[in-house]
Design a protein around this motif. Structure first.
Motif, PDB file in Angstrom:
ATOM      1  N   GLN A   1      -5.454  -8.259  -5.779  1.00 31.93           N
ATOM      2  CA  GLN A   1      -6.224  -8.605  -4.589  1.00 31.93           C
ATOM      3  C   GLN A   1      -7.635  -8.055  -4.667  1.00 31.93           C
ATOM      4  O   GLN A   1      -8.596  -8.704  -4.267  1.00 31.93           O
ATOM      5  CB  GLN A   1      -5.513  -8.085  -3.342  1.00 31.93           C
ATOM      6  N   ILE A   2      -7.725  -6.834  -5.202  1.00 31.43           N
ATOM      7  CA  ILE A   2      -9.061  -6.251  -5.373  1.00 31.43           C
ATOM      8  C   ILE A   2      -9.887  -7.123  -6.316  1.00 31.43           C
ATOM      9  O   ILE A   2     -11.056  -7.404  -6.068  1.00 31.43           O
ATOM     10  CB  ILE A   2      -8.980  -4.815  -5.936  1.00 31.43           C
TER      11      ILE A   2
ATOM     12  N   LEU B   1      -2.194 -13.869  -4.680  1.00 30.62           N
ATOM     13  CA  LEU B   1      -2.912 -13.666  -3.419  1.00 30.62           C
ATOM     14  C   LEU B   1      -2.077 -12.933  -2.389  1.00 30.62           C
ATOM     15  O   LEU B   1      -2.420 -12.886  -1.220  1.00 30.62           O
ATOM     16  CB  LEU B   1      -3.347 -15.017  -2.848  1.00 30.62           C
ATOM     17  N   GLY B   2      -0.968 -12.390  -2.826  1.00 33.86           N
ATOM     18  CA  GLY B   2      -0.195 -11.556  -1.918  1.00 33.86           C
ATOM     19  C   GLY B   2       0.631 -12.309  -0.898  1.00 33.86           C
ATOM     20  O   GLY B   2       1.089 -11.729   0.078  1.00 33.86           O
ATOM     21  N   LEU B   3       0.852 -13.604  -1.124  1.00 31.31           N
ATOM     22  CA  LEU B   3       1.674 -14.343  -0.180  1.00 31.31           C
ATOM     23  C   LEU B   3       3.151 -14.262  -0.542  1.00 31.31           C
ATOM     24  O   LEU B   3       4.016 -14.529   0.272  1.00 31.31           O
ATOM     25  CB  LEU B   3       1.251 -15.814  -0.166  1.00 31.31           C
TER      26      LEU B   3
ATOM     27  N   ILE C   1      -2.018  -4.919  -5.412  1.00 31.19           N
ATOM     28  CA  ILE C   1      -3.272  -4.377  -4.899  1.00 31.19           C
ATOM     29  C   ILE C   1      -4.414  -4.653  -5.856  1.00 31.19           C
ATOM     30  O   ILE C   1      -5.482  -5.107  -5.453  1.00 31.19           O
ATOM     31  CB  ILE C   1      -3.134  -2.858  -4.654  1.00 31.19           C
ATOM     32  N   GLN C   2      -4.194  -4.391  -7.123  1.00 34.77           N
ATOM     33  CA  GLN C   2      -5.266  -4.596  -8.101  1.00 34.77           C
ATOM     34  C   GLN C   2      -5.660  -6.059  -8.177  1.00 34.77           C
ATOM     35  O   GLN C   2      -6.829  -6.396  -8.327  1.00 34.77           O
ATOM     36  CB  GLN C   2      -4.822  -4.088  -9.477  1.00 34.77           C
TER      37      GLN C   2
ATOM     38  N   TYR D   1       0.984  -1.549  -7.297  1.00 30.26           N
ATOM     39  CA  TYR D   1      -0.247  -1.530  -8.083  1.00 30.26           C
ATOM     40  C   TYR D   1      -0.720  -2.921  -8.444  1.00 30.26           C
ATOM     41  O   TYR D   1      -1.883  -3.264  -8.245  1.00 30.26           O
ATOM     42  CB  TYR D   1      -0.016  -0.694  -9.343  1.00 30.26           C
TER      43      TYR D   1
ATOM     44  N   PHE E   1      -7.823  -2.416 -15.165  1.00 32.27           N
ATOM     45  CA  PHE E   1      -7.170  -2.124 -13.889  1.00 32.27           C
ATOM     46  C   PHE E   1      -6.148  -3.199 -13.560  1.00 32.27           C
ATOM     47  O   PHE E   1      -5.238  -2.978 -12.785  1.00 32.27           O
ATOM     48  CB  PHE E   1      -8.200  -2.023 -12.763  1.00 32.27           C
TER      49      PHE E   1
ATOM     50  N   ASN F   1       0.790  -1.227   0.000  1.00 35.08           N
ATOM     51  CA  ASN F   1       0.000   0.000   0.000  1.00 35.08           C
ATOM     52  C   ASN F   1       0.819   1.271   0.000  1.00 35.08           C
ATOM     53  O   ASN F   1       0.283   2.356  -0.108  1.00 35.08           O
ATOM     54  CB  ASN F   1      -0.945   0.012   1.198  1.00 35.08           C
TER      55      ASN F   1
END
Lengths: 375, 595
Positions: free
Chosen positions: A234-235, A328-330, A231-232, A228, A257, A220
């Motif tokens: 995950q969104i 998934l951001g892991l 985050i995108q 970007y 996006f 963030n």
């Protein structure tokens, strides 16, 4: 040992074939969505999914070839393959095409060829060959031998630079070794040594790679820059919620996006459109797929076959884990594709090739397992 | 087989692989659960935020029309240039392209950008220039494709067809300043707001209210769909009491002169005309006035930005005699018919106060004193009444207080008193001050509008009505003159005598089939030396010339009007304003007047 070594077609793993088929189809459908963009005039679709269909068809043709091929022949091909992969890796560094700062591809006209893929195959076969001859768990000597042999192609790959693939190869080798079994002392030594090497590795990293790790930890802080993608993504996945937004209705992907959505982030597209229900289904499919390989490895005719399939297992396992983990951001963004889903001609072909080998091993196994023979 | 054979369901290797598959499944499922189920709503909201933008939609500002529907302020189409920072890659390059196309220097464009950038929300348009002219518009429009951050936004441009003639009534509209935004809470940074005139006082009603629309955009900021969330409320159309043609006529009649002319309906307080000359071109303020033009206006010695009807207070001169007369009439002891002698001068102590007529008027009573504007009579009367009386009663005639007409910066005027002088000037009131006050000189100051209100009160039975520029309004009473009907009629009759009887100071004004009444006034600017007094008006330097007043009324059948004029440095009231008023009345009475 009684060996009933004949090819048994009744042992053909239909489940695996079915899973491959379903995954391929899902992958292509998803790629269709991932190739589409919403404009103010309506939707446009790029060519990715079409090419993927082509590659997949080719792959399905390759599969039966593997059934007729006895995998044991590979043992003779180990060193030529190894040599060829090193030669090609060296060649590509000088004569390959450079894309976004890395030189990974050899342009052969209509298609491009990545020597890295060949290196992965040759190393799997190499590890399987070496470890098959070992009577017991891996000791220092064997470990050293494997590391040394692996070091050359890995170094060449890292020079491209392709950190992701380089690490993946090491991890596949590591997986096969663990499967074979490691001497306790060796394991202990490794567990102690690796954390000590980590700081050194940190310095060896390029700035952008360090940046990626930093962004991974704090996405963030750079919402419009490096963070970007994470985050995108995950969104995208999160906004799918339970049932997803529906096919072609993914706003994150359709409205641009989500970047790199036909390669690294295909899973995000899927997650946004099919939701938790769809993702759970897909994860189950992948796990079943992997499990088939576990089964085949466990019932293989010989050590070499088992190790080979194990290698293929890890090849797929790491890709799935890393790609989904990244999305998934892991894990930090490392550009590893998701099998069957990410767009890629050569990776699709290699996948099918390796799976052909798996089939080759699967139908040439014992009818009887050791237990059933009661010996 | 060796124990290290990894194959078989019970071996360690096999177990490892099983565990890994299970682990993968659990890990991914948990993670997905976290994102899609637990935080699903939050992410769904964020994906919406990516997608949706809200923008204002602007209503048209209300038109301003005269009483017959003629347009005095309207909206013409115009285009503004805006920048959306997030939609482009390089703001600096974009700004320099803007400078190439518009006539502004790069520094000016950058300044504009820097001033605004902190007040504009992400993805909202930042206005760089309003009112693009055609060449600028063409230049930008053709380059929009290669400059994705730029937008052309259609807006309306305010236009005043008759410019200077109505400028003091209407004012203009331009960019809201920091100060404006502080004063009015409904303003936002890029808004236009009315300044001066009715655009200022009626701004809230004229502007309506903004609407809201929702845009669906992609990551490049391109609009895919639009939806109106709230319709804008259009601005209110305002109808004035002003008669545009009359205003044009009076403007023309005044020619080069500086001053004020007001035409009022005595029964309602409606203004049919409010002319203050010189005016200014309010159109030049609309896009943002050029600095050079602004300086020109500020430095013009004739002060074109000043609305002299309300923003200037002048000594009333002899017009004030009516007020002195009112004060006297209120007094029980006073007698209208008592005569006082005017030999042409009056001595107070060692000062000699002169009457305008050198030889004097002889024996005069009140009516004649008003008709012929005898100074000496009023000196004596003033002395008898005393300043305290005069001060008190004058205020009851609407002086020294604002009329509260819908125009900004109205002056209150001044009725001096003992305590005022002590407080303001630190000196005590002198007898001579009273004498000066009695003839409307000295410290006394009134605005032309106050005079108009006063004369209207004489006509309508004594009611001080709020002057208004708007039509269809109920007349508002602000006060009552302390006079009875008989006294009112007396004053009106004295004014009538000034017009219709020979030797009346307003003799020029007489008209055959109308009842006219007037009081002239000549307000001294400086005390002229003897030699100046003997010169012709044109020979005296302009700024030393007296101001000329005429406060009048005219009745023809049903039609009743009050016309007040002040010509700055016009010399004698009768000479300065007489012909003007005559022309006005002729028009009013012959052209069907103004209903």
């Amino acid at each position: 040992m009684i060996s009933v070594g004949r090819t048994s077609w009744s042992q053909f793993n239909w489940t695996l074939l079915a899973l491959i088929f379903v995954l391929t189809v899902l992958g292509i459908i998803n790629l269709y969505s991932a190739s589409s963009l919403q404009g103010d005039q309506g939707m446009t679709t790029t060519f990715y999914y079409r090419k993927q269909i082509l590659w997949s068809l080719l792959g399905f043709i390759l599969l039966p070839a593997g059934l007729f091929f006895d995998y044991r022949h590979l043992k003779q091909w180990v060193w030529p393959l190894y040599g060829a992969s090193i030669a090609l890796l060296a060649y590509v560094l000088f004569f390959g095409t450079t894309v976004s700062g890395s030189t990974r591809w050899l342009d052969l006209g209509y298609v491009s060829f990545q020597p890295t893929e060949l290196a992965k195959i040759s190393l799997i076969i190499l590890c399987a060959t070496i470890l098959a001859r070992l009577p017991g768990p891996v000791g220092f000597k064997s470990l050293g031998k494997i590391l040394l042999l692996a070091a050359i192609p890995v170094a060449l790959i890292l020079a491209q630079p392709d950190l992701g693939s380089g690490l993946t190869i090491l991890m596949i080798a590591g997986g096969i070794i663990l499967f074979k079994g490691i001497n306790r002392r060796v394991l202990f030594t490794l567990l102690v040594t690796i954390p000590l090497l980590a700081p050194g590795a940190w310095f060896a990293l390029e700035d952008y790679q360090k940046e990626r790790i930093f962004t991974f930890l704090h996405p963030n802080q750079e919402p419009l820059g490096a963070g970007y993608h994470t985050i995108q993504s995950q969104i995208a996945i999160g906004s799918g919620q339970l049932w997803g937004k529906g096919f072609l209705q993914g706003t994150q992907s359709q409205m641009r996006f989500l970047p790199a959505k036909h390669t690294d982030f295909v899973f995000s597209v899927f997650g946004e459109e099919w939701g938790f229900a769809g993702c759970l289904f897909l994860v189950s499919l992948f796990c079943l797929f992997l499990y088939q390989m576990v089964l085949i490895s466990g019932t293989a005719k010989d050590s070499f076959g088992a190790l080979l399939v194990c290698g293929v297992f890890f090849y797929f396992f790491w890709q799935i884990l890393i790609n989904m983990g990244m999305v998934l951001g892991l894990l930090p963004i490392v550009g590893i594709p998701l099998p069957f889903f990410s767009y890629g001609g050569s990776s699709t072909l290699i996948n099918f090739l390796l799976l052909a080998l798996v089939f080759s091993v699967s139908i040439r196994r014992y009818i009887f397992t050791r237990e059933s023979l009661d010996l | 087989m060796h124990e290290a054979d990894p194959r078989g369901p019970s071996s360690k290797g096999y177990r490892l692989l099983q565990i890994l598959v299970l682990g993968l499944f659990c890990l991914m499922t948990l993670r997905l659960w976290h994102f899609q189920i637990i935080k699903g709503q939050e992410y769904a909201h964020r994906s919406q935020q990516n997608l949706l933008r809200e923008r204002n939609t602007y209503p048209l500002r209300g038109q301003i029309r005269d009483r017959h529907g003629r347009i005095l302020a309207e909206n013409l189409p115009a285009y503004s240039l805006a920048l959306i920072r997030e939609a482009g890659s390089n703001t600096k390059t974009t700004l320099s392209r803007v400078s190439n196309c518009t006539k502004a220097s790069l520094q000016e464009v950058k300044n504009r950008y820097n001033k605004r950038k902190d007040h504009v929300e992400p993805f909202e348009p930042l206005i760089l220039k309003s009112h693009l002219d055609f060449s600028e518009l063409a230049c930008i429009e053709s380059r929009l494709a290669s400059n994705p951050a730029l937008r052309i936004i259609p807006r309306a441009k305010r236009h005043y067809p008759s410019g200077p003639i109505f400028s003091h009534i209407i004012g203009y509209v331009s960019q809201a300043s920091q100060k404006d935004i502080k004063e009015r809470s409904y303003l936002q940074p890029d808004d236009l707001v009315g300044k001066r005139g009715l655009e200022y006082s009626l701004d809230r009603r004229l502007r309506g209210s903004k609407g809201r629309k929702r845009l669906e955009v992609d990551a490049r900021g391109r609009v895919l769909r639009e939806r109106i969330v709230k319709e804008p409320d259009p601005g209110e159309r305002i109808r004035l009491s002003i008669d545009a043609e009359l205003q044009h006529f009076i403007w023309q009649q005044m020619g080069d002169r500086t001053g004020v002319a007001l035409v009022m309906h005595p029964d309602t307080g409606e203004l049919l005309s409010l002319v203050s000359k010189p005016g200014y071109d309010n159109n030049s303020f609309v896009g943002g006035i050029q600095e050079s033009k602004w300086q020109e206006l500020l430095q013009n010695p004739r002060d074109p930005l000043r609305n002299r009807a309300v923003q200037s207070a002048y000594p009333p001169g002899s017009v004030f005699k009516l007020v002195i007369a009112s004060t006297a009439l209120n007094n029980e002891d006073f007698s209208k018919s008592k005569e006082r002698n005017c030999p042409g001068f009056y001595q107070l102590g060692n000062q000699v106060f002169r009457c305008w007529k050198e030889g004097g008027h002889g024996e005069v009573a009140l009516k004649k004193a008003i008709k012929e504007s005898c100074d000496v009579y009023f000196y004596k009367l003033g002395e008898e009444l005393g300043i305290d009386n005069i001060a008190n009663y004058s205020r009851e005639h609407g002086f020294h207080s604002r009329t509260k007409i819908n125009l900004p910066d109205e002056k209150t005027g001044l009725i001096p008193s003992r305590e005022w002088k002590k407080r303001r000037l630190g000196r005590s009131w002198q007898g001579g001050d009273t004498l000066n006050t009695s003839i409307g000189q000295g410290y006394t100051l009134v605005t032309p509008l106050q005079i108009a209100r006063y004369v209207s009160a004489l006509l309508n039975g004594g009611y001080l009505l709020k002057p208004t520029l708007l039509s269809d309004k109920e007349p508002r009473q602000q006060g009552r003159l302390p006079l009875e009907g008989g006294d009112l009629n007396f004053l009106l009759g004295a004014m009538q005598a000034a017009v219709e009887e020979p030797h009346g100071t307003a003799w020029r004004l007489r008209m055959p089939n109308a009842t006219m009444g007037a009081k002239t006034g000549t307000a001294q600017v400086v005390r002229l030396t003897k030699e100046y007094k003997e010169m012709d008006l044109e020979e005296i330097p302009y700024k030393y010339r007296d101001h000329g007043w005429m406060a009048s009324y005219g009745i023809q059948g049903d039609k009743k009007y009050v016309v007040v004029a002040l010509i700055e440095h016009g010399g004698h009231g009768s000479r300065a304003a007489g012909p003007l008023l005559r022309a006005i009345y002729e028009r009013l009475f012959t052209e069907g007047g103004s209903s």
